[in-house]
Write a protein that holds these residues in place. Structure first.
Motif, mmCIF file in Angstrom:
data_model
loop_
_atom_site.group_PDB
_atom_site.id
_atom_site.type_symbol
_atom_site.label_atom_id
_atom_site.label_comp_id
_atom_site.label_asym_id
_atom_site.label_seq_id
_atom_site.Cartn_x
_atom_site.Cartn_y
_atom_site.Cartn_z
ATOM 1 N N THR A 70 20.056 -85.883 12.955
ATOM 2 C CA THR A 70 19.461 -86.472 12.085
ATOM 3 C C THR A 70 18.483 -85.563 11.535
ATOM 4 O OG1 THR A 70 17.916 -87.348 13.702
ATOM 5 C CG2 THR A 70 19.633 -88.857 13.029
ATOM 6 N N PRO B 198 14.932 -89.174 3.315
ATOM 7 C CA PRO B 198 14.959 -90.560 3.738
ATOM 8 C C PRO B 198 16.082 -91.391 2.845
ATOM 9 C CG PRO B 198 12.965 -89.839 2.518
ATOM 10 C CD PRO B 198 13.595 -88.701 2.977
ATOM 11 N N GLU C 186 18.926 -90.462 2.598
ATOM 12 C CA GLU C 186 20.412 -90.254 3.200
ATOM 13 C C GLU C 186 20.386 -91.582 4.029
ATOM 14 O OE1 GLU C 186 21.805 -86.203 4.271
ATOM 15 O OE2 GLU C 186 19.669 -86.042 3.905
ATOM 16 N N SER C 187 19.565 -92.346 4.302
ATOM 17 C CA SER C 187 19.769 -93.719 5.164
ATOM 18 C C SER C 187 19.578 -94.857 4.025
ATOM 19 C CB SER C 187 18.464 -93.749 5.979
ATOM 20 O OG SER C 187 18.125 -95.292 6.225
ATOM 21 N N PRO C 188 20.584 -95.774 4.076
ATOM 22 C CA PRO C 188 20.404 -96.948 3.045
ATOM 23 C C PRO C 188 18.993 -97.729 3.147
ATOM 24 C CG PRO C 188 22.060 -97.473 4.811
ATOM 25 C CD PRO C 188 21.547 -96.137 4.844
ATOM 26 N N ARG C 189 18.411 -97.710 4.524
ATOM 27 C CA ARG C 189 17.200 -98.311 4.554
ATOM 28 C C ARG C 189 15.906 -97.563 4.661
ATOM 29 N NH1 ARG C 189 20.221 -98.332 8.617
ATOM 30 N NH2 ARG C 189 20.896 -100.475 8.411
ATOM 31 N N ARG C 190 16.640 -96.249 4.118
ATOM 32 C CA ARG C 190 15.300 -95.247 3.919
ATOM 33 C C ARG C 190 14.558 -95.135 5.437
ATOM 34 N NH1 ARG C 190 14.666 -95.254 -1.834
ATOM 35 N NH2 ARG C 190 16.829 -95.623 -2.541
ATOM 36 N N ALA D 2 14.214 -97.108 7.773
ATOM 37 C CA ALA D 2 13.567 -98.374 8.550
ATOM 38 C C ALA D 2 13.858 -98.530 9.919
ATOM 39 C CB ALA D 2 13.514 -99.440 7.789
ATOM 40 N N GLY D 3 13.112 -99.104 10.696
ATOM 41 C CA GLY D 3 13.419 -99.223 12.097
ATOM 42 C C GLY D 3 14.201 -100.557 12.551
ATOM 43 N N THR D 4 15.165 -100.709 11.771
ATOM 44 C CA THR D 4 16.034 -101.940 11.794
ATOM 45 C C THR D 4 16.889 -102.155 13.213
ATOM 46 O OG1 THR D 4 16.312 -102.044 9.513
ATOM 47 C CG2 THR D 4 17.456 -103.692 10.794
ATOM 48 N N THR D 5 17.527 -100.756 13.161
ATOM 49 C CA THR D 5 18.478 -100.591 14.513
ATOM 50 C C THR D 5 17.946 -99.858 15.683
ATOM 51 O OG1 THR D 5 19.863 -99.024 13.600
ATOM 52 C CG2 THR D 5 20.614 -101.337 13.432
ATOM 53 N N ARG D 6 17.072 -99.014 15.152
ATOM 54 C CA ARG D 6 16.082 -97.985 16.047
ATOM 55 C C ARG D 6 14.543 -98.241 15.731
ATOM 56 N NH1 ARG D 6 19.503 -92.319 16.119
ATOM 57 N NH2 ARG D 6 21.356 -93.288 15.504
ATOM 58 N N ASP E 79 15.689 -95.058 11.568
ATOM 59 C CA ASP E 79 17.001 -94.363 11.694
ATOM 60 C C ASP E 79 17.152 -92.957 12.176
ATOM 61 O OD1 ASP E 79 18.390 -96.532 10.798
ATOM 62 O OD2 ASP E 79 18.993 -95.665 8.613
ATOM 63 N N TRP F 53 18.315 -93.727 21.381
ATOM 64 C CA TRP F 53 19.274 -94.670 20.874
ATOM 65 C C TRP F 53 18.590 -95.920 22.022
ATOM 66 C CZ3 TRP F 53 24.305 -91.591 22.478
ATOM 67 C CH2 TRP F 53 24.590 -90.567 21.291
#
Lengths: 581, 207
Positions: free
Chosen positions: A56, A61, A63-67, A69-73, A77, A82
């Motif tokens: 990564t 930023p 390159e991440s659709p959520r720029r 954001a810490g939604t899954t991590r 992102d 993990w």
């Protein structure tokens, strides 16, 4: 096929190591280099920071659709870890009125892939807190026992820093530190006027090459994403992957260890049983020595779950101490805006990952109303915009005159707001205290009688409350932060935390520095391990993560985990040679 | 390892594709039925599948999206230095965030409804159909938290949220990063604060 049939590998390994983070990685490295046949079990998948599959680092930023954001991590992102405080199918619980947040990273190298690389040695006092203050606990060893191993870890892994000759902040064998950034020079100047020291940080990042396998830092500030040229320390890249190259290590990924198995006749550990998390099959391996490095709480859980007729309340737990004295670093922080830094000249000031300077503990607790110290970490500067950029500007831009010198109403929109973002960029700083808590018997993890995870393994239930010691320490942090901020002409952001919110003291577990659950000591009645981190009750069983540590100082514990794991691994080799295990 | 080799080791994947969004590309492929999800570099499989599913989903109605777009361009309009929020793709980013973090859905959808309801009461039309002067008049009522009347406090909260989303969306876009002047995210050698900047602030590395 019967899924519950346990598949037992015929081979008997010299050593089984559970967990591949700092402690397990160092044990695998040291023991395999000494010639042992090692099986290394990791609950998560394979990870190599240089494999494009995992990289990564240097992504933008957008390159991440959520720029990012810490939604899954939890740290976004692009963070290398993990897992997080919540993992689907792997719950934990807490007793009513208490809380603990348990961060787990299921991957090769564990949490070392994303940590801050802050690599501090404990000082002489940090091993002797009970003798010095009457509360807490002493270690069964002192600085002189660990110091030679700190030296070797410094040379093997690399750490930058500066010689300061501060008694309880021992100097190491340092690579050159990076020069401070602009805001760090300003912080340093401001703190100096308050007699608060600000010295170069001590991070395990290679500002000079140290060997052929690892590259040199190229200053992208992204150690949290793990370094593709191995210029920072991750257990995956620096210990486990080199250990695998010895040909002596069998790595088993996706192995969620269920129990340490024992020979009921001899009372010795015989290996471990685990769930293959991909096939969901029950497996086991046999070994002459078992080394736990699954993380403080996970190793405690594993021992408490390893019940048998001979060990009815868990393995190596005749003291009943396993799970108790759980303690995490304290943490409190404050942000500020520095008008002098507005309208800055733009240049690349990424630097290394994290701070170039920090404040070690500088006061005498005997003259304060709390018994333990803290260090201060700093941030700020012209960093890469990330998710969250610009939020909350309405709390600030009403306090700052416009370009024409006239006040503007807070909030707003349009060209004038757009210009505010440009003017304010790079003018924020922040600081966070990381302090030593007093380990208490009443802060513990135990096996939840009612809950299992998706593998059917009983989960941990936590009972943790901060005491007055930590709350008073956090108050002192907040007062200090404001002094520094005002001294540099800054505007402290948000309201100053008060007694109502524990002075901004983060909830237990949020700093991810938990230790103490399988502590070492001289007395088998009050400790689970001896001074070599060997179980008092089971001589071929060792714990090399921070579970073994009776206390944590105000020093991030990774460097001590590494030094102690190296020490224990050499002790194991020595004891095997002498036929003592 | 020598510095030059270090830089050579940095893979193309992390440097070369900065302008493309690999995750968008991967999600697009998903439109083809039965195509297995290809996991982009740096993502876990569950994340790749989740992202792809979110992309196929829709949150905003055309009317809502239109309103969001107008608000975004009021908050960050084009100027002599860079384009507007919508030119930087901000509405699509907000759309994604609604699906990614569903807790934002009610404040957003409800806030848009609040705005339309206010405009209908005042001007007889929802926000997006009002002429520009009325849109600005409405925004002026909720854009300045310390001056706003108590009866529009919910509108202030909504506009604060919108301002945050638009700022993040714009300044994390390629256009916004160029605008703000961030110079990093590239291999380099940090040698300290430039001399002229040290001088400007009266600071030095000596002592």
């Amino acid at each position: 096929m019967n899924d519950f049939q346990i598949k037992k590998a015929a081979k008997v390994y010299d050593v089984a190591i559970v967990g591949s983070g700092a402690g397990g990685g160092m044990a695998a490295y040291t023991l395999s280099k000494a010639g042992a046949n090692v099986v290394l079990l990791e609950a998560g998948g394979y990870y190599d920071p240089k494999d494009p599959k995992y990289i990564t680092q240097l992504k933008w930023p957008y390159e991440s659709p959520r720029r990012g954001a810490g939604t899954t991590r939890p740290f976004g992102d692009f963070d290398a870890a993990w897992g997080g405080w919540e993992i689907e199918g792997e719950p934990y619980t807490s007793k009513p009125g208490t809380e603990f947040h348990w961060f787990r990273s299921r991957m090769l190298g564990g949490r070392t892939n994303h940590w801050g690389r802050i690599s501090l040695r404990f000082g002489p006092d940090d091993f002797k807190r009970k003798s010095l203050t009457g509360i807490g606990e002493d270690w069964p060893i002192g600085y002189d026992d660990v110091s030679p191993y700190y030296d070797r870890v410094d040379k093997l892994i690399g750490v930058f820093g500066s010689k300061e000759n501060i008694r309880n902040e021992p100097d190491g064998i340092f690579l050159p530190p990076p020069r401070p950034r602009l805001h760090e020079l300003m912080l340093k100047k401001a703190a100096k006027g308050l007699n608060i020291p600000v010295i170069p940080s001590r991070l395990s990042i290679l500002t000079k090459p140290i060997n052929e396998e690892r590259g040199q830092c190229f200053y992208c500030a992204q150690c949290g994403r793990a370094c593709q040229v191995y210029a920072d320390f991750s257990s995956s890249s620096v210990l486990v992957i080199p250990a695998l190259k010895t040909g002596k290590v069998t790595l088993i990924n996706n192995a969620m260890v269920r129990e340490v198995t024992t020979d009921q006749n001899t009372g010795k550990a015989s290996g471990v049983s685990y769930v293959d998390t991909v096939s969901m099959k029950e497996m086991s391996v046999q070994a002459k020595v078992v080394v736990l490095a699954a993380s403080a709480c996970e190793s405690a859980r594993l021992l408490l779950n390893s019940k048998s007729q001979r060990f009815p309340n868990g393995l190596a737990n005749s003291s009943n101490v396993i799970g108790k004295y759980l303690n995490d670093s304290t943490g409190a922080s404050r942000g500020a805006f520095v008008p002098a830094l507005m309208d800055r000249k733009r240049y690349n000031e990424d630097g290394v990952g994290g701070m170039h300077v920090f404040t070690p503990w500088w006061l005498d607790n005997s003259k304060l109303d709390f018994p333990r110290g803290y260090h201060i970490e700093y941030w700020g500067g012209m960093g890469m915009p990330a998710y969250g950029f610009g939020w909350g500007i309405e709390g600030l831009n009403g306090k700052i005159p416009g370009r024409d010198g006239k006040p503007k109403p807070a909030g707003g929109y349009g060209a004038s707001l757009k210009d505010d973002f440009r003017r304010f960029y790079g003018a924020y700083v922040g600081m966070a205290g990381r302090g030593e808590p007093v380990p208490l018997e009443s802060n513990y993890c135990e096996i939840d009688p009612n809950t299992v995870d998706k593998y059917g393994i009983p989960v941990l239930r936590f009972h943790y409350k901060w005491s007055d010691y930590e709350v008073k320490q956090a108050k002192h942090m907040q007062d200090t932060f404001e002094e520094i901020i005002h001294s540099m002409g800054g505007i402290a952001l948000g309201n100053k935390p008060t007694a109502e919110n524990n002075y901004g003291l983060e909830a237990p577990g949020k700093i991810i520095h938990e230790v103490g659950t399988v502590r070492m000591g001289s007395d088998p009645k009050t400790s689970a391990l001896n001074k070599f981190q060997q179980a008092h009750d089971v001589k071929n069983l060792f714990v090399v993560d921070a579970g073994a540590f009776p206390s944590q100082g105000d020093k991030n514990v990774t460097w001590t985990i590494l030094a102690c794991s190296m020490r224990t691994s050499e002790y194991i080799t020595d004891q095997v040679k002498q036929n003592n295990l | 390892m020598k510095r030059r080799e270090t830089l050579k080791t940095i893979t193309l994947s992390s440097l070369g594709l900065a302008g493309l969004n690999p995750q968008v590309a991967e999600a697009d492929k998903l439109m083809l039925p039965d195509e297995p999800v290809k996991v982009p570099g740096g993502r876990q499989k569950f994340e790749a599948i989740r992202d792809a599913k979110l992309k196929l989903d829709k949150f905003f109605t055309p009317h809502e999206l239109q309103t969001v777009t107008i608000l975004a361009d009021i908050i960050i309009p084009a100027d002599s230095k860079s384009g507007s929020a919508s030119q930087a793709g901000v509405p699509a980013f907000i759309e994604f965030m609604m699906k990614d973090q569903p807790r934002m859905q009610t404040p957003m959808r409800g806030g848009l409804r609040w705005l339309d309801n206010q405009c209908t009461k005042r001007y007889g039309k929802p926000f997006a159909l009002c002429p520009k002067t009325q849109q600005i008049e409405m925004v002026d009522m909720i854009a300045y938290p310390e001056q706003a009347k108590p009866e529009v406090s919910q509108g202030v909260a909504f506009f604060n949220m919108m301002r945050g989303f638009v700022a993040t969306g714009f300044f994390t876009s390629k256009m916004g990063i160029e605008d703000i002047g961030y110079k990093g995210n590239t291999p380099n050698n940090w040698e300290g604060v430039p001399e002229d900047v040290l001088k400007q602030y009266g600071l030095s590395y000596d002592g």
